[in-house]
Design a protein around this motif. Structure first.
Motif, short mmCIF file in Angstrom:
data_model
loop_
_atom_site.label_atom_id
_atom_site.label_comp_id
_atom_site.label_asym_id
_atom_site.label_seq_id
_atom_site.Cartn_x
_atom_site.Cartn_y
_atom_site.Cartn_z
N PHE A 1 75.56 18.89 23.70
CA PHE A 1 75.67 19.95 24.70
C PHE A 1 76.62 21.05 24.22
CE2 PHE A 1 74.79 16.64 28.24
CZ PHE A 1 73.44 16.93 28.26
N LEU B 1 71.42 28.86 29.86
CA LEU B 1 70.47 28.32 28.87
C LEU B 1 69.43 27.44 29.55
CD1 LEU B 1 73.04 27.37 26.09
CD2 LEU B 1 71.66 29.45 26.26
N LEU B 2 69.86 26.66 30.53
CA LEU B 2 68.93 25.80 31.27
C LEU B 2 67.94 26.62 32.08
CD1 LEU B 2 71.46 23.10 32.52
CD2 LEU B 2 69.94 22.96 30.53
N TYR C 1 74.99 23.16 21.66
CA TYR C 1 73.95 23.97 22.31
C TYR C 1 74.58 25.21 22.94
CZ TYR C 1 70.06 24.77 25.70
OH TYR C 1 69.04 25.28 26.46
N VAL C 2 75.61 25.02 23.73
CA VAL C 2 76.27 26.13 24.42
C VAL C 2 76.90 27.10 23.42
CG1 VAL C 2 78.22 26.70 25.94
CG2 VAL C 2 76.65 24.86 26.56
N GLY D 1 65.66 22.15 30.18
CA GLY D 1 66.82 22.04 31.07
C GLY D 1 66.75 20.86 32.01
N CYS E 1 82.11 23.70 28.54
CA CYS E 1 81.98 22.27 28.87
C CYS E 1 83.34 21.64 29.13
CB CYS E 1 81.24 21.53 27.77
SG CYS E 1 79.52 22.09 27.56
N ILE F 1 76.04 26.52 29.88
CA ILE F 1 74.75 25.84 29.79
C ILE F 1 73.82 26.24 30.94
CG2 ILE F 1 75.31 23.74 31.07
CD1 ILE F 1 73.89 22.20 28.72
N CYS G 1 84.73 23.57 22.97
CA CYS G 1 83.67 24.19 23.77
C CYS G 1 84.28 24.56 25.13
CB CYS G 1 82.49 23.23 23.94
SG CYS G 1 81.15 23.95 24.92
#
Length: 176
Positions: free
Chosen positions: A144, A18-19, A147-148, A26, A61, A15, A58
């Motif tokens: 999350f 991505l942030l 998203y990742v 983010g 995470c 992440i 994931c």
């Protein structure tokens, strides 16, 4: 390799890249993570995030929040590994076991959370605030995780890669 061109941010795993790619979103996501994972029982909160992320497969995470949970919990990584292997047999309180059960139901579908699961958590000593936060942590981490993984973010498979960041996050939180 991420599915989209993250530019220089591609070097950051999970992440984090991505942030960095979209700092305007983010910031809000990290403020949410900070609100959910800091404060009382931070180790339990991180453990719930790691557990949901492991159930969602994931890697980033799961491993990153397992490392942060281990930083917070006096029993460290052995307890985290026991919970992730099987919460039913892990040496945790009935309260935490009930909250993990609630989190597992939430990650599947909000409709899987029943009055009985909430009553079980209360009977095990969970407060309404803990029940609320557990459902929100599980829902947020499902987002999350998607998203990742949905953008194919790079995720180291070696748990040791997450240790330096975990120590920083445990001390300083997600918005610093």
């Amino acid at each position: 390799m991420a599915y989209i061109d993250l530019g220089d941010a591609a070097a950051e795993p999970g992440i984090r890249g991505l942030l960095r790619y979209r700092p305007e979103t983010g910031r809000a996501l990290m403020q949410l993570a900070d609100a959910l994972l800091r404060g009382d029982n931070a180790g339990d909160r991180e453990l719930i995030a790691a557990y949901v992320s492991a159930l969602n497969d994931c890697t980033f995470c799961h491993l990153s929040h397992a490392a942060v949970a281990a930083e917070h919990l006096p029993e460290g990584r052995p307890l985290v590994d026991a919970v992730l292997a099987d919460p039913a047999t892990a040496p945790i309180s009935p309260r935490l076991r009930a909250l993990l059960h609630l989190a597992a139901a939430t990650r599947l579908d909000g409709h899987q959370v029943t009055e009985q699961l909430v009553a079980d958590a209360r009977d095990a000593g969970a407060t309404d605030a803990e029940i609320h936060d557990t459902v929100l942590i599980a829902a947020a981490f499902s987002m999350f995780n998607r998203y990742v993984d949905g953008l194919g973010a790079f995720a180291p498979s070696d748990p040791a890669a997450y240790l330096p960041g975990a120590a920083h996050l445990a001390r300083h939180g997600y918005t610093r």
